[in-house]
Design a protein around this motif. Sequence first.
Motif, mmCIF file in Angstrom:
data_model
loop_
_atom_site.group_PDB
_atom_site.id
_atom_site.type_symbol
_atom_site.label_atom_id
_atom_site.label_comp_id
_atom_site.label_asym_id
_atom_site.label_seq_id
_atom_site.Cartn_x
_atom_site.Cartn_y
_atom_site.Cartn_z
ATOM 1 N N ARG A 119 0.830 -1.220 0.000
ATOM 2 C CA ARG A 119 0.000 0.000 0.000
ATOM 3 C C ARG A 119 0.857 1.261 0.000
ATOM 4 N NH1 ARG A 119 -3.656 -3.114 2.727
ATOM 5 N NH2 ARG A 119 -5.807 -2.833 2.054
ATOM 6 N N VAL A 158 -9.127 5.466 5.389
ATOM 7 C CA VAL A 158 -8.610 4.683 4.269
ATOM 8 C C VAL A 158 -8.375 5.454 2.986
ATOM 9 C CG1 VAL A 158 -9.400 2.389 4.911
ATOM 10 C CG2 VAL A 158 -10.978 3.942 3.757
ATOM 11 N N HIS A 161 -4.817 8.371 0.983
ATOM 12 C CA HIS A 161 -3.799 8.420 -0.049
ATOM 13 C C HIS A 161 -4.387 8.649 -1.441
ATOM 14 C CE1 HIS A 161 -4.851 4.328 -1.101
ATOM 15 N NE2 HIS A 161 -4.270 4.589 -2.227
ATOM 16 N N PRO A 207 -10.695 -0.009 -4.002
ATOM 17 C CA PRO A 207 -9.654 0.561 -3.139
ATOM 18 C C PRO A 207 -8.544 1.237 -3.943
ATOM 19 C CG PRO A 207 -9.442 -1.830 -3.250
ATOM 20 C CD PRO A 207 -10.705 -1.481 -3.986
ATOM 21 N N GLY A 208 -7.945 2.257 -3.348
ATOM 22 C CA GLY A 208 -6.837 2.977 -3.999
ATOM 23 C C GLY A 208 -5.761 2.036 -4.532
ATOM 24 N N PRO A 209 -5.282 1.063 -3.719
ATOM 25 C CA PRO A 209 -4.242 0.144 -4.214
ATOM 26 C C PRO A 209 -4.770 -0.874 -5.216
ATOM 27 C CG PRO A 209 -4.519 -0.071 -1.816
ATOM 28 C CD PRO A 209 -5.593 0.834 -2.293
ATOM 29 N N ARG A 214 -5.368 -7.576 -4.176
ATOM 30 C CA ARG A 214 -6.142 -8.790 -4.485
ATOM 31 C C ARG A 214 -5.264 -9.835 -5.175
ATOM 32 N NH1 ARG A 214 -11.455 -5.291 -6.339
ATOM 33 N NH2 ARG A 214 -11.848 -4.498 -4.226
ATOM 34 N N TRP A 248 -23.011 -4.818 -2.717
ATOM 35 C CA TRP A 248 -22.208 -3.622 -2.441
ATOM 36 C C TRP A 248 -20.811 -3.687 -3.043
ATOM 37 C CZ3 TRP A 248 -18.004 -1.966 0.610
ATOM 38 C CH2 TRP A 248 -17.997 -0.596 0.859
ATOM 39 N N GLN A 249 -20.156 -4.832 -2.839
ATOM 40 C CA GLN A 249 -18.805 -4.979 -3.393
ATOM 41 C C GLN A 249 -18.546 -6.438 -3.742
ATOM 42 O OE1 GLN A 249 -15.713 -3.456 -0.786
ATOM 43 N NE2 GLN A 249 -14.481 -2.752 -2.496
ATOM 44 N N ALA A 283 -18.961 -0.325 5.679
ATOM 45 C CA ALA A 283 -17.695 -1.052 5.478
ATOM 46 C C ALA A 283 -17.027 -1.483 6.798
ATOM 47 C CB ALA A 283 -16.709 -0.268 4.601
ATOM 48 N N LYS A 320 -17.567 -9.978 7.940
ATOM 49 C CA LYS A 320 -16.640 -9.059 8.603
ATOM 50 C C LYS A 320 -17.315 -8.547 9.862
ATOM 51 C CE LYS A 320 -14.213 -4.670 8.283
ATOM 52 N NZ LYS A 320 -13.795 -3.537 7.464
ATOM 53 N N THR A 324 -11.873 -9.419 6.966
ATOM 54 C CA THR A 324 -12.064 -8.063 6.445
ATOM 55 C C THR A 324 -12.664 -8.250 5.058
ATOM 56 O OG1 THR A 324 -9.760 -8.148 5.748
ATOM 57 C CG2 THR A 324 -10.252 -6.861 7.728
ATOM 58 N N ILE A 325 -13.035 -7.155 4.412
ATOM 59 C CA ILE A 325 -13.610 -7.285 3.072
ATOM 60 C C ILE A 325 -12.506 -7.706 2.102
ATOM 61 C CG2 ILE A 325 -14.721 -6.045 1.178
ATOM 62 C CD1 ILE A 325 -16.245 -4.424 3.336
ATOM 63 N N GLU A 326 -11.425 -6.962 2.081
ATOM 64 C CA GLU A 326 -10.269 -7.348 1.259
ATOM 65 C C GLU A 326 -9.505 -8.454 1.983
ATOM 66 O OE1 GLU A 326 -9.864 -6.045 -1.687
ATOM 67 O OE2 GLU A 326 -11.176 -4.293 -1.564
HETATM 68 P P1 XMP Z 1 -11.560 -3.946 4.673
HETATM 69 O O1 XMP Z 1 -10.739 -4.891 3.860
HETATM 70 O O2 XMP Z 1 -10.732 -3.145 5.635
HETATM 71 O O3 XMP Z 1 -12.161 -2.902 3.629
HETATM 72 O O4 XMP Z 1 -12.714 -4.604 5.352
HETATM 73 C C1 XMP Z 1 -13.159 -1.946 3.910
HETATM 74 C C2 XMP Z 1 -13.362 -1.106 2.647
HETATM 75 O O5 XMP Z 1 -12.220 -0.307 2.396
HETATM 76 C C3 XMP Z 1 -11.684 -0.618 1.124
HETATM 77 N N1 XMP Z 1 -10.216 -0.583 1.272
HETATM 78 C C4 XMP Z 1 -9.448 0.415 0.848
HETATM 79 N N2 XMP Z 1 -9.750 1.570 0.194
HETATM 80 N N3 XMP Z 1 -7.453 2.128 0.180
HETATM 81 C C5 XMP Z 1 -8.733 2.408 -0.154
HETATM 82 O O6 XMP Z 1 -8.983 3.438 -0.768
HETATM 83 C C6 XMP Z 1 -7.062 1.008 0.836
HETATM 84 O O7 XMP Z 1 -5.895 0.784 1.105
HETATM 85 C C7 XMP Z 1 -8.132 0.109 1.176
HETATM 86 N N4 XMP Z 1 -8.149 -1.082 1.815
HETATM 87 C C8 XMP Z 1 -9.452 -1.489 1.868
HETATM 88 C C9 XMP Z 1 -12.209 -1.995 0.778
HETATM 89 O O8 XMP Z 1 -12.241 -2.207 -0.637
HETATM 90 C C10 XMP Z 1 -13.569 -1.951 1.399
HETATM 91 O O9 XMP Z 1 -14.486 -1.268 0.561
#
Ligand code: XMP
Length: 328
Positions: A119, A158, A161, A207-209, A214, A248-249, A283, A320, A324-326
Motif C-alpha cells: 500500500r 482509508v 492516499h 480501493p486505492g491500491p 487482491r 455492495w462490493q 464497510a 466481517k 475483512t472485506i479485502e
Molecule cells: P476492509 O478490507 O478493511 O475494507 O474490510 C473496507 C473497505 O475499504 C476498502 N479498502 C481500501 N480503500 N485504500 C482504499 O482506498 C485502501 O488501502 C483500502 N483497503 C481497503 C475496501 O475495498 C472496502 O471497501
Amino acid sequence: MNTNGNKRPDDMQRITTPELANAFIEEKVAEIKAQVGDGKVLLALSGGVDSSVVAALLIRAIGKNLVCVHVNHGLLRKGEPEQVVEVFRNQMDANLVYVDAVDRFLSKLEGVAEPEQKRKIIGAEFIRVFEEEARKQEGVDFLAQGTIYPDILESGTVKAHHNVGGLPEDLKFELVEPVKLLFKDEVRVVGKALGLPDSMVYRQPFPGPGLGVRCLGAITRDRLEMVRESDAILREEFAANGFEGKVWQYFTIVPDFKSVGVRDGKRTFERPVIIRAVNTTDAMTAEVEEVPYPLLKRIAARITAEVPGVNRVVYDLTAKPPGTIEWE
Ligand code: XMP
C-alpha cells in the motif's frame, strides 16, 4: 447559502432529482469560474465516481483549462483506463494526460509481499508520478480533488492516499473541491445529470491500491492478469444476472500458492481464484451475499475455462468480522 466551508449547512437540501442536480451544477460552475478565472486546474482522474464527477463539472466550467492526469498503475480493473480515455478525451474533449506507469509500479512492487508495504509503495509512487506530471505543466495554480463529505467527516481514514495530499511543499496549489459537501448518492445523481455513463456513476467501491491487494503476496504479472480477467468475468455475470446494483462490493482474489487439478486427463498444478461478494452500509461490518449456486457454478466454470493458469474457484463465506472485506 454558504457552501464554501467544510461544514454542510443544516438547511442544505439533499440532491435527489435531476432538477436539483442541474441547479447544483449551475451554481458550482459559476463558483468555479469565479474562483479560477482564466487559471489552469490540475486533477488526478482515477475514473472513480468522485474524481469523474469533479472532472465533468470542471470541463463544463473551464473546458481545456482543466488538465486531467490519469495514472495507469497497472492495478486497475479490465477496461478502466480505456474507459477514462473514451469518456473524457473522446466524448468530453477534455485535456487529458494519460500516463502509462505500469512498468514503473510493477518494478517498485517486485518481491514485496507485506500488504501495508505494498500500500505504501503504491501510494508514494502515485504521488511521485503525479508530481512529475504537475511539474511538466506550466502556469497551474489550482488542484481539484474529489473530496466528498464522508471524507471530511472521517478525514485521515482509508481514502487518505487517494487525495493528493502528499505533494512537496514547493508545489502549492489552491484547492478546488466542488463536491466536498455531498454524500455519495448525491455525487451519483450529479454525475448522471452531467452525462457520465452508468458504469462510471454506479460503480462499486474500489480501493486505492486496486487489484494490488487482491493479487496476494508479491505481485507477479501473470497472477495480476488472473485477478483482472476473473474479476471481469465475475462483473459480467453479476451484471447479466441482476446482481450489479444489488451487491455492495464483489471481486476476485488470487493467492500466491497453487493447487492440484486435472484437465483433459492430465494433472495440473495451478492457481485458485477466490470470489468475494459482500453487503455493508459503512464497510465496518459486512455480510456475505447469498449468491445462488447455479450462478456461482457458472462463474466458476467460466473462470476455469477462460482464465489461463486457473484450475479451481472457491467462494469466501466469511463475514466481517472476523474477516475483512479485502484479503490484504
Ligand atoms: P476492509 O478490507 O478493511 O475494507 O474490510 C473496507 C473497505 O475499504 C476498502 N479498502 C481500501 N480503500 N485504500 C482504499 O482506498 C485502501 O488501502 C483500502 N483497503 C481497503 C475496501 O475495498 C472496502 O471497501
